[in-house]
Design a protein around this motif. Structure first.
Motif, short mmCIF file in Angstrom:
data_model
loop_
_atom_site.label_atom_id
_atom_site.label_comp_id
_atom_site.label_asym_id
_atom_site.label_seq_id
_atom_site.Cartn_x
_atom_site.Cartn_y
_atom_site.Cartn_z
N ALA A 68 0.85 -1.18 0.00
CA ALA A 68 0.00 0.00 0.00
C ALA A 68 0.89 1.24 0.00
O ALA A 68 1.98 1.24 0.59
CB ALA A 68 -0.93 0.00 1.21
N LEU A 69 0.42 2.28 -0.67
CA LEU A 69 1.19 3.50 -0.81
C LEU A 69 0.23 4.68 -0.76
O LEU A 69 -0.77 4.69 -1.49
CB LEU A 69 1.93 3.48 -2.15
N SER A 70 0.54 5.66 0.08
CA SER A 70 -0.32 6.83 0.20
C SER A 70 0.53 8.07 -0.05
O SER A 70 1.57 8.25 0.61
CB SER A 70 -0.94 6.87 1.59
N ILE A 71 0.13 8.89 -1.02
CA ILE A 71 0.92 10.07 -1.37
C ILE A 71 -0.01 11.27 -1.58
O ILE A 71 -1.22 11.11 -1.72
CB ILE A 71 1.76 9.84 -2.65
N GLN A 72 0.59 12.43 -1.64
CA GLN A 72 -0.15 13.66 -1.92
C GLN A 72 -0.24 13.87 -3.43
O GLN A 72 0.66 13.45 -4.19
CB GLN A 72 0.56 14.86 -1.29
N GLU A 73 -1.30 14.49 -3.84
CA GLU A 73 -1.47 14.85 -5.25
C GLU A 73 -0.24 15.65 -5.72
O GLU A 73 0.24 16.53 -5.00
CB GLU A 73 -2.73 15.68 -5.43
N GLY A 74 0.23 15.33 -6.91
CA GLY A 74 1.39 16.03 -7.45
C GLY A 74 2.70 15.29 -7.22
O GLY A 74 3.68 15.52 -7.95
N GLU A 75 2.71 14.40 -6.22
CA GLU A 75 3.93 13.62 -5.97
C GLU A 75 4.03 12.47 -6.97
O GLU A 75 3.07 12.13 -7.64
CB GLU A 75 3.93 13.08 -4.54
N ASN A 76 5.21 11.88 -7.03
CA ASN A 76 5.41 10.70 -7.88
C ASN A 76 5.17 9.44 -7.05
O ASN A 76 5.46 9.40 -5.85
CB ASN A 76 6.83 10.67 -8.43
N ALA A 77 4.68 8.41 -7.70
CA ALA A 77 4.44 7.12 -7.04
C ALA A 77 5.26 6.06 -7.76
O ALA A 77 5.22 5.97 -9.00
CB ALA A 77 2.96 6.76 -7.11
N THR A 78 5.98 5.28 -7.00
CA THR A 78 6.77 4.19 -7.58
C THR A 78 6.35 2.87 -6.96
O THR A 78 6.28 2.74 -5.74
CB THR A 78 8.28 4.40 -7.32
N MET A 79 6.05 1.92 -7.84
CA MET A 79 5.68 0.59 -7.40
C MET A 79 6.62 -0.42 -8.05
O MET A 79 7.03 -0.23 -9.19
CB MET A 79 4.25 0.26 -7.84
N ASN A 80 6.96 -1.45 -7.30
CA ASN A 80 7.90 -2.44 -7.79
C ASN A 80 7.24 -3.81 -7.89
O ASN A 80 6.29 -4.11 -7.17
CB ASN A 80 9.10 -2.52 -6.85
N CYS A 81 7.78 -4.60 -8.77
CA CYS A 81 7.24 -5.94 -9.01
C CYS A 81 8.41 -6.89 -9.24
O CYS A 81 9.33 -6.56 -9.98
CB CYS A 81 6.34 -5.89 -10.25
N SER A 82 8.36 -8.03 -8.59
CA SER A 82 9.37 -9.06 -8.85
C SER A 82 8.67 -10.33 -9.32
O SER A 82 7.52 -10.58 -8.96
CB SER A 82 10.21 -9.33 -7.60
N TYR A 83 9.37 -11.08 -10.13
CA TYR A 83 8.79 -12.32 -10.65
C TYR A 83 9.85 -13.41 -10.61
O TYR A 83 11.02 -13.12 -10.33
CB TYR A 83 8.24 -12.12 -12.07
N LYS A 84 9.43 -14.64 -10.89
CA LYS A 84 10.34 -15.75 -10.60
C LYS A 84 10.91 -16.46 -11.82
O LYS A 84 11.99 -17.02 -11.75
CB LYS A 84 9.62 -16.77 -9.71
N THR A 85 10.18 -16.47 -12.92
CA THR A 85 10.65 -17.26 -14.07
C THR A 85 10.88 -16.35 -15.28
O THR A 85 10.55 -15.17 -15.26
CB THR A 85 9.62 -18.33 -14.44
N SER A 86 11.44 -16.91 -16.33
CA SER A 86 11.65 -16.15 -17.56
C SER A 86 10.30 -15.74 -18.14
O SER A 86 9.32 -16.46 -18.03
CB SER A 86 12.40 -17.01 -18.58
N ILE A 87 10.29 -14.57 -18.73
CA ILE A 87 9.03 -14.03 -19.25
C ILE A 87 9.16 -13.61 -20.70
O ILE A 87 10.26 -13.44 -21.22
CB ILE A 87 8.54 -12.83 -18.41
N ASN A 88 8.00 -13.43 -21.32
CA ASN A 88 7.93 -12.89 -22.67
C ASN A 88 7.61 -11.39 -22.59
O ASN A 88 8.31 -10.57 -23.16
CB ASN A 88 6.85 -13.63 -23.46
N ASN A 89 6.52 -11.08 -21.90
CA ASN A 89 6.11 -9.69 -21.70
C ASN A 89 5.81 -9.46 -20.23
O ASN A 89 5.45 -10.40 -19.51
CB ASN A 89 4.81 -9.36 -22.46
N LEU A 90 5.91 -8.20 -19.82
CA LEU A 90 5.42 -7.80 -18.50
C LEU A 90 4.48 -6.63 -18.72
O LEU A 90 4.79 -5.71 -19.48
CB LEU A 90 6.56 -7.41 -17.57
#
Lengths: 116, 111
Positions: free
Chosen positions: B10-32
């Motif tokens: 969960a992420l809570s920010i003020q309007e105008g700020e930047n939001a960064t979200m991260n994702c990790s995965y386990k196997t080889s992929i074609n697309n994300l």
């Protein structure tokens, strides 16, 4: 149509009753996917179709769940003898042939199944 | 089984700020891909990055992909209240295969 249409929006069943969910994919899309979302986060893949043929059913429970995509009819997902743990939101998604778009899937608004 | 993990949950920010979200995965992929889900609605596709790409932009969205670390990030710049939603990363291993989703990040943008 231009949207994936799922009906009904909400379905309430008593334990042991049958539930049937419907999905009309976007016209021209040849792939249909069913996903189950539990507790507003995890999505579990159930089954996919290429036109009316089962494409991948590796996520489909062995018992009680069945699905069809027949020509000129909405696709359907049927759960026989529902259990409490079947309560979830069921999403249908469709995608064009692979050469058109790179597995971008277009989702319906979902059917919320509540088993009491 | 779920292969993606987003953080933060969960992420809570003020309007105008930047939001960064991260994702990790386990196997080889074609697309994300990254999808957005507004409360009580279906998923809406935001952006797709191929396994041979490192960065992609679309409007206020910037996605990076690091296949050596099996991770991706989604940056939303100059956030708006309307960006409030859950964001999911999803991977596939080839065309028209099922998407494997992470658990999502709930973003709240406060006006």
């Amino acid at each position: 149509g231009e949207e994936v249409a799922q009906t009904p929006k909400h379905l309430v069943r008593g334990e042991g009753q049958k539930a049937k969910l419907y999905c009309a994919p976007i016209k021209g899309h040849s792939y249909v996917f069913w996903y189950q979302q539990v507790l507003k986060n995890e999505f579990k893949f159930l089954i996919s179709f290429q036109n009316e043929n089962v494409f991948d059913e590796t996520g489909m429970p062995k018992e009680r769940f069945s699905a069809k995509c027949l020509p000129n009819s909405p696709c359907s997902l049927e759960i026989q003898a529902t259990k409490l743990e079947d309560s979830a939101v069921y999403f249908c998604a469709s995608s064009p042939p692979h050469f058109v778009a790179k597995n971008i899937q277009y989702f319906g608004a979902g059917t919320r199944l509540s088993v009491l | 089984s779920q292969q993606g993990e987003e953080d933060p949950q969960a992420l809570s920010i003020q309007e105008g700020e930047n939001a960064t979200m991260n994702c990790s995965y386990k196997t080889s992929i074609n697309n994300l891909q990254w999808y957005r889900q507004n409360s009580g609605r279906g998923l809406v596709h935001l952006i797709l990055i191929r396994s041979n790409e490192r960065e992609k932009h679309s409007g206020r969205l910037r996605v990076t992909l690091d296949t050596s670390k099996k991770s991706s990030s989604l940056l939303i710049t100059a956030s708006r209240a309307a960006d409030t939603a859950s964001y999911f990363c999803a991977t596939d291993i080839s065309g028209n295969t099922p998407l494997v989703f992470g658990k999502g990040t709930r973003l709240s943008v406060i006006a």
